[in-house]
Design a protein around this motif. Structure first.
Motif, short mmCIF file in Angstrom:
data_model
loop_
_atom_site.label_atom_id
_atom_site.label_comp_id
_atom_site.label_asym_id
_atom_site.label_seq_id
_atom_site.Cartn_x
_atom_site.Cartn_y
_atom_site.Cartn_z
N ALA A 1 0.82 -1.20 0.00
CA ALA A 1 0.00 0.00 0.00
C ALA A 1 0.86 1.26 0.00
CB ALA A 1 -0.94 0.00 1.19
N LYS A 2 2.01 1.20 0.68
CA LYS A 2 2.90 2.36 0.70
C LYS A 2 3.41 2.69 -0.69
CE LYS A 2 5.10 2.61 5.22
NZ LYS A 2 6.39 2.44 5.91
N GLU A 3 3.78 1.64 -1.46
CA GLU A 3 4.31 1.88 -2.80
C GLU A 3 3.24 2.47 -3.72
OE1 GLU A 3 4.77 -1.73 -2.02
OE2 GLU A 3 6.82 -1.61 -1.29
N ILE A 4 2.01 2.01 -3.56
CA ILE A 4 0.92 2.52 -4.39
C ILE A 4 0.70 4.00 -4.11
CG2 ILE A 4 -1.57 2.36 -4.80
CD1 ILE A 4 -1.27 -0.67 -4.34
N GLU A 5 0.70 4.38 -2.86
CA GLU A 5 0.55 5.80 -2.49
C GLU A 5 1.74 6.61 -2.97
OE1 GLU A 5 -1.52 9.00 -1.22
OE2 GLU A 5 -2.24 6.95 -1.33
N ALA A 6 2.93 6.04 -2.89
CA ALA A 6 4.14 6.73 -3.36
C ALA A 6 4.07 6.96 -4.87
CB ALA A 6 5.38 5.93 -2.99
N THR A 7 3.56 6.01 -5.61
CA THR A 7 3.41 6.16 -7.06
C THR A 7 2.43 7.28 -7.37
OG1 THR A 7 3.87 3.81 -7.40
CG2 THR A 7 2.74 4.96 -9.18
N LEU A 8 1.35 7.33 -6.63
CA LEU A 8 0.35 8.37 -6.82
C LEU A 8 0.94 9.75 -6.57
CD1 LEU A 8 -2.74 8.45 -7.42
CD2 LEU A 8 -3.07 8.60 -4.96
N ARG A 9 1.67 9.91 -5.49
CA ARG A 9 2.29 11.19 -5.15
C ARG A 9 3.36 11.57 -6.18
NH1 ARG A 9 -1.45 12.78 -4.00
NH2 ARG A 9 -2.60 11.32 -2.81
N ALA A 10 4.12 10.59 -6.65
CA ALA A 10 5.16 10.87 -7.66
C ALA A 10 4.52 11.35 -8.96
CB ALA A 10 6.00 9.62 -7.92
N ALA A 11 3.44 10.72 -9.37
CA ALA A 11 2.74 11.14 -10.59
C ALA A 11 2.24 12.58 -10.46
CB ALA A 11 1.58 10.19 -10.89
N GLU A 12 1.70 12.90 -9.30
CA GLU A 12 1.20 14.25 -9.04
C GLU A 12 2.35 15.26 -9.09
OE1 GLU A 12 -0.85 15.62 -5.16
OE2 GLU A 12 -2.37 14.59 -6.36
N ASP A 13 3.47 14.91 -8.49
CA ASP A 13 4.65 15.79 -8.51
C ASP A 13 5.17 16.00 -9.92
OD1 ASP A 13 4.51 16.03 -5.76
OD2 ASP A 13 6.11 14.57 -5.37
N TYR A 14 5.23 14.94 -10.72
CA TYR A 14 5.70 15.07 -12.11
C TYR A 14 4.78 15.97 -12.91
CZ TYR A 14 8.81 11.08 -11.25
OH TYR A 14 9.77 10.24 -10.76
N GLU A 15 3.49 15.83 -12.72
CA GLU A 15 2.55 16.69 -13.44
C GLU A 15 2.71 18.15 -13.04
OE1 GLU A 15 -1.53 15.84 -14.45
OE2 GLU A 15 -1.22 13.81 -13.67
N ARG A 16 2.79 18.39 -11.75
CA ARG A 16 2.99 19.78 -11.28
C ARG A 16 4.26 20.37 -11.88
NH1 ARG A 16 0.72 18.29 -6.09
NH2 ARG A 16 -1.25 19.40 -5.97
N GLU A 17 5.33 19.60 -11.83
CA GLU A 17 6.61 20.07 -12.38
C GLU A 17 6.48 20.35 -13.88
OE1 GLU A 17 11.02 18.22 -13.08
OE2 GLU A 17 9.97 17.68 -11.24
N GLY A 18 5.79 19.45 -14.59
CA GLY A 18 5.63 19.61 -16.03
C GLY A 18 4.77 20.80 -16.43
N LEU A 19 3.91 21.25 -15.52
CA LEU A 19 3.01 22.37 -15.83
C LEU A 19 3.50 23.70 -15.24
CD1 LEU A 19 -0.33 20.48 -15.23
CD2 LEU A 19 0.62 21.18 -17.43
N ARG A 20 4.59 23.66 -14.52
CA ARG A 20 5.12 24.87 -13.87
C ARG A 20 5.41 25.99 -14.86
NH1 ARG A 20 9.74 23.19 -10.46
NH2 ARG A 20 8.09 22.09 -9.38
N TRP A 21 5.77 25.63 -16.09
CA TRP A 21 6.08 26.64 -17.09
C TRP A 21 4.90 27.57 -17.35
CZ3 TRP A 21 3.24 27.19 -21.50
CH2 TRP A 21 2.39 26.13 -21.83
N MET A 22 3.68 27.07 -17.16
CA MET A 22 2.51 27.91 -17.39
C MET A 22 2.49 29.10 -16.44
SD MET A 22 -0.39 25.02 -18.08
CE MET A 22 -1.58 26.13 -18.83
N ILE A 23 2.95 28.88 -15.22
CA ILE A 23 3.03 29.97 -14.24
C ILE A 23 4.19 30.89 -14.59
CG2 ILE A 23 3.40 30.53 -11.81
CD1 ILE A 23 2.05 27.78 -11.18
N SER A 24 5.34 30.31 -14.91
CA SER A 24 6.53 31.10 -15.25
C SER A 24 6.29 31.99 -16.46
CB SER A 24 7.72 30.18 -15.55
OG SER A 24 8.03 29.40 -14.45
N ASP A 25 5.54 31.48 -17.45
CA ASP A 25 5.27 32.23 -18.67
C ASP A 25 4.07 33.17 -18.55
OD1 ASP A 25 7.40 30.89 -19.75
OD2 ASP A 25 6.26 29.85 -21.30
N GLY A 26 3.42 33.19 -17.39
CA GLY A 26 2.31 34.10 -17.16
C GLY A 26 0.98 33.63 -17.74
N ILE A 27 0.92 32.40 -18.20
CA ILE A 27 -0.32 31.85 -18.75
C ILE A 27 -1.29 31.53 -17.62
CG2 ILE A 27 -1.30 29.87 -20.00
CD1 ILE A 27 1.37 29.82 -21.56
#
Length: 70
Positions: A1-27
């Protein structure tokens, strides 16, 4: 169960990181990401973008995966 939750959090972190440019670019003023298991081996993602004018745009990526099954 710990690994499943860790995978979920990692996916969320990757998405946030991948979309950060939208904030940097003022979009976007802010980007919120929610990831959940839609099935035991399939992640769904809900992205909410708050534009600089305050308007919210919500993108649900679960539908894309459902279309592939048909």
């Amino acid at each position: 169960a710990k690994e499943i939750e860790a995978t979920l959090r990692a996916a969320e972190d990757y998405e946030r990181e991948g979309l950060r440019w939208m904030i940097s670019d003022g979009i976007a003023a802010d980007v919120d990401v929610a990831v959940e298991w839609t099935r035991p081996t399939l992640l769904g993602s809900l992205v909410t973008v708050r534009k600089p004018d305050g308007q919210l745009v919500t993108l649900d990526y679960a539908w894309a995966w459902q279309q592939l099954e048909r």
